[in-house]
Design a protein around this motif. Structure first.
Motif, PDB file in Angstrom:
ATOM      1  N   PHE A 252       0.875  -1.348  -0.157  1.00  0.00           N
ATOM      2  CA  PHE A 252       0.218   0.036   0.010  1.00  0.00           C
ATOM      3  C   PHE A 252       0.933   1.163  -0.001  1.00  0.00           C
ATOM      4  O   PHE A 252       0.663   2.327  -0.694  1.00  0.00           O
ATOM      5  CB  PHE A 252      -1.031  -0.299   1.137  1.00  0.00           C
ATOM      6  CG  PHE A 252      -2.219  -0.588   1.065  1.00  0.00           C
ATOM      7  CD1 PHE A 252      -3.333   0.084   0.868  1.00  0.00           C
ATOM      8  CD2 PHE A 252      -2.391  -1.970   0.971  1.00  0.00           C
ATOM      9  CE1 PHE A 252      -4.747  -0.419   0.513  1.00  0.00           C
ATOM     10  CE2 PHE A 252      -3.798  -2.542   0.655  1.00  0.00           C
ATOM     11  CZ  PHE A 252      -4.679  -1.632   0.611  1.00  0.00           C
ATOM     12  N   TYR A 253       1.794   1.491   0.740  1.00  0.00           N
ATOM     13  CA  TYR A 253       2.889   2.343   0.871  1.00  0.00           C
ATOM     14  C   TYR A 253       3.218   2.650  -0.464  1.00  0.00           C
ATOM     15  O   TYR A 253       3.669   3.796  -0.985  1.00  0.00           O
ATOM     16  CB  TYR A 253       3.850   2.156   1.859  1.00  0.00           C
ATOM     17  CG  TYR A 253       5.027   3.333   1.999  1.00  0.00           C
ATOM     18  CD1 TYR A 253       4.830   4.530   2.690  1.00  0.00           C
ATOM     19  CD2 TYR A 253       6.156   3.102   1.331  1.00  0.00           C
ATOM     20  CE1 TYR A 253       5.699   5.500   2.476  1.00  0.00           C
ATOM     21  CE2 TYR A 253       7.269   4.008   1.270  1.00  0.00           C
ATOM     22  CZ  TYR A 253       6.847   5.198   1.828  1.00  0.00           C
ATOM     23  OH  TYR A 253       7.762   6.218   1.821  1.00  0.00           O
TER      24      TYR A 253
ATOM     25  N   LYS B 147       1.070   4.095  -2.753  1.00  0.00           N
ATOM     26  CA  LYS B 147       0.877   5.526  -2.734  1.00  0.00           C
ATOM     27  C   LYS B 147       2.090   6.419  -3.253  1.00  0.00           C
ATOM     28  O   LYS B 147       1.766   7.433  -3.772  1.00  0.00           O
ATOM     29  CB  LYS B 147       0.454   5.767  -1.153  1.00  0.00           C
ATOM     30  CG  LYS B 147       0.518   7.173  -0.742  1.00  0.00           C
ATOM     31  CD  LYS B 147      -0.668   7.841  -1.114  1.00  0.00           C
ATOM     32  CE  LYS B 147      -0.837   9.041  -0.654  1.00  0.00           C
ATOM     33  NZ  LYS B 147      -2.237   9.657  -0.630  1.00  0.00           N
ATOM     34  N   ALA B 148       3.304   5.895  -2.914  1.00  0.00           N
ATOM     35  CA  ALA B 148       4.489   6.756  -3.445  1.00  0.00           C
ATOM     36  C   ALA B 148       4.484   6.602  -4.753  1.00  0.00           C
ATOM     37  O   ALA B 148       4.688   7.578  -5.676  1.00  0.00           O
ATOM     38  CB  ALA B 148       5.745   5.850  -2.964  1.00  0.00           C
ATOM     39  N   SER B 149       3.923   5.430  -5.584  1.00  0.00           N
ATOM     40  CA  SER B 149       3.927   5.590  -6.995  1.00  0.00           C
ATOM     41  C   SER B 149       2.884   6.595  -7.489  1.00  0.00           C
ATOM     42  O   SER B 149       3.127   7.147  -8.596  1.00  0.00           O
ATOM     43  CB  SER B 149       3.699   4.229  -7.539  1.00  0.00           C
ATOM     44  OG  SER B 149       4.688   3.290  -7.326  1.00  0.00           O
TER      45      SER B 149
ATOM     46  N   ALA C 204      -4.200  -3.748   5.617  1.00  0.00           N
ATOM     47  CA  ALA C 204      -4.776  -2.858   4.273  1.00  0.00           C
ATOM     48  C   ALA C 204      -5.516  -1.785   5.150  1.00  0.00           C
ATOM     49  O   ALA C 204      -5.374  -0.555   4.768  1.00  0.00           O
ATOM     50  CB  ALA C 204      -5.908  -3.674   3.697  1.00  0.00           C
ATOM     51  N   PHE C 205      -6.458  -2.080   6.355  1.00  0.00           N
ATOM     52  CA  PHE C 205      -7.216  -0.958   6.970  1.00  0.00           C
ATOM     53  C   PHE C 205      -6.127  -0.028   7.621  1.00  0.00           C
ATOM     54  O   PHE C 205      -6.535   1.472   7.577  1.00  0.00           O
ATOM     55  CB  PHE C 205      -8.034  -1.488   7.631  1.00  0.00           C
ATOM     56  CG  PHE C 205      -9.408  -1.769   7.194  1.00  0.00           C
ATOM     57  CD1 PHE C 205     -10.220  -1.099   6.580  1.00  0.00           C
ATOM     58  CD2 PHE C 205      -9.767  -3.271   7.061  1.00  0.00           C
ATOM     59  CE1 PHE C 205     -11.479  -1.337   5.948  1.00  0.00           C
ATOM     60  CE2 PHE C 205     -10.991  -3.594   6.436  1.00  0.00           C
ATOM     61  CZ  PHE C 205     -11.783  -2.746   5.905  1.00  0.00           C
TER      62      PHE C 205
ATOM     63  N   PHE D  48      -1.540   6.025   5.639  1.00  0.00           N
ATOM     64  CA  PHE D  48      -1.125   6.723   4.341  1.00  0.00           C
ATOM     65  C   PHE D  48      -2.069   7.690   3.574  1.00  0.00           C
ATOM     66  O   PHE D  48      -1.981   8.082   2.411  1.00  0.00           O
ATOM     67  CB  PHE D  48      -0.455   5.711   3.302  1.00  0.00           C
ATOM     68  CG  PHE D  48       0.563   4.715   3.902  1.00  0.00           C
ATOM     69  CD1 PHE D  48       1.419   5.186   4.881  1.00  0.00           C
ATOM     70  CD2 PHE D  48       0.709   3.430   3.658  1.00  0.00           C
ATOM     71  CE1 PHE D  48       2.309   4.296   5.664  1.00  0.00           C
ATOM     72  CE2 PHE D  48       1.260   2.419   4.530  1.00  0.00           C
ATOM     73  CZ  PHE D  48       2.403   3.036   5.337  1.00  0.00           C
ATOM     74  N   ARG D  49      -3.161   7.587   4.034  1.00  0.00           N
ATOM     75  CA  ARG D  49      -4.281   8.288   3.417  1.00  0.00           C
ATOM     76  C   ARG D  49      -4.618   7.682   1.970  1.00  0.00           C
ATOM     77  O   ARG D  49      -4.690   8.582   1.041  1.00  0.00           O
ATOM     78  CB  ARG D  49      -4.376   9.779   3.481  1.00  0.00           C
ATOM     79  CG  ARG D  49      -4.368  10.181   4.963  1.00  0.00           C
ATOM     80  CD  ARG D  49      -4.192  11.792   4.999  1.00  0.00           C
ATOM     81  NE  ARG D  49      -4.259  12.113   6.412  1.00  0.00           N
ATOM     82  CZ  ARG D  49      -5.509  12.655   7.030  1.00  0.00           C
ATOM     83  NH1 ARG D  49      -6.678  12.750   6.408  1.00  0.00           N
ATOM     84  NH2 ARG D  49      -5.360  12.859   8.341  1.00  0.00           N
ATOM     85  N   HIS D  50      -4.513   6.359   1.837  1.00  0.00           N
ATOM     86  CA  HIS D  50      -4.313   5.984   0.279  1.00  0.00           C
ATOM     87  C   HIS D  50      -5.674   4.883   0.278  1.00  0.00           C
ATOM     88  O   HIS D  50      -6.042   4.080   0.938  1.00  0.00           O
ATOM     89  CB  HIS D  50      -3.133   5.324   0.262  1.00  0.00           C
ATOM     90  CG  HIS D  50      -3.034   4.764  -1.346  1.00  0.00           C
ATOM     91  ND1 HIS D  50      -3.000   5.409  -2.193  1.00  0.00           N
ATOM     92  CD2 HIS D  50      -2.761   3.555  -1.739  1.00  0.00           C
ATOM     93  CE1 HIS D  50      -2.803   4.785  -3.378  1.00  0.00           C
ATOM     94  NE2 HIS D  50      -2.562   3.576  -2.848  1.00  0.00           N
TER      95      HIS D  50
END
Length: 90
Positions: free
Chosen positions: A22-23, A26-28, A53-54, A60-62
């Motif tokens: 997930f991180y 988000k970075a991508s 995931a949650f 990350f607010r993703h």
């Protein structure tokens, strides 16, 4: 005892991996690079990474407002909770 330890280690590993993916997604997204497929994120949740995931969504607010992703993740969580309840009631 060994089975319990193995399951606990697997769940810790899959949740850590889920958060990492997930991180990375988000970075991508921020960098405008190629993204992780939503089906891959949901698969990680399905095989035990739902808590990760949650937590990653929150930290990350993703993918917090992304539909139908949010609904699919919630359905996976509800099915897993139902399975756990069923497991302990039997």
């Amino acid at each position: 005892m060994i089975m319990t330890t193995t399951v606990a280690l697997f769940l810790m590993a899959i949740n850590a991996l889920t958060m990492l993916v997930f991180y990375q997604d988000k970075a991508s997204a921020i960098a405008g690079e190629r993204r992780v497929r939503e089906s891959d994120l949901l698969t990680l949740a399905f095989i035990g990474g739902t808590p990760g995931a949650f937590l990653a969504r929150h930290l990350f607010r993703h993918k917090t407002r992304k539909e139908p992703f949010s609904t699919h993740l919630m359905v996976i969580a509800v099915v897993q909770i139902g399975a756990l309840i069923g497991w302990f009631l039997l």
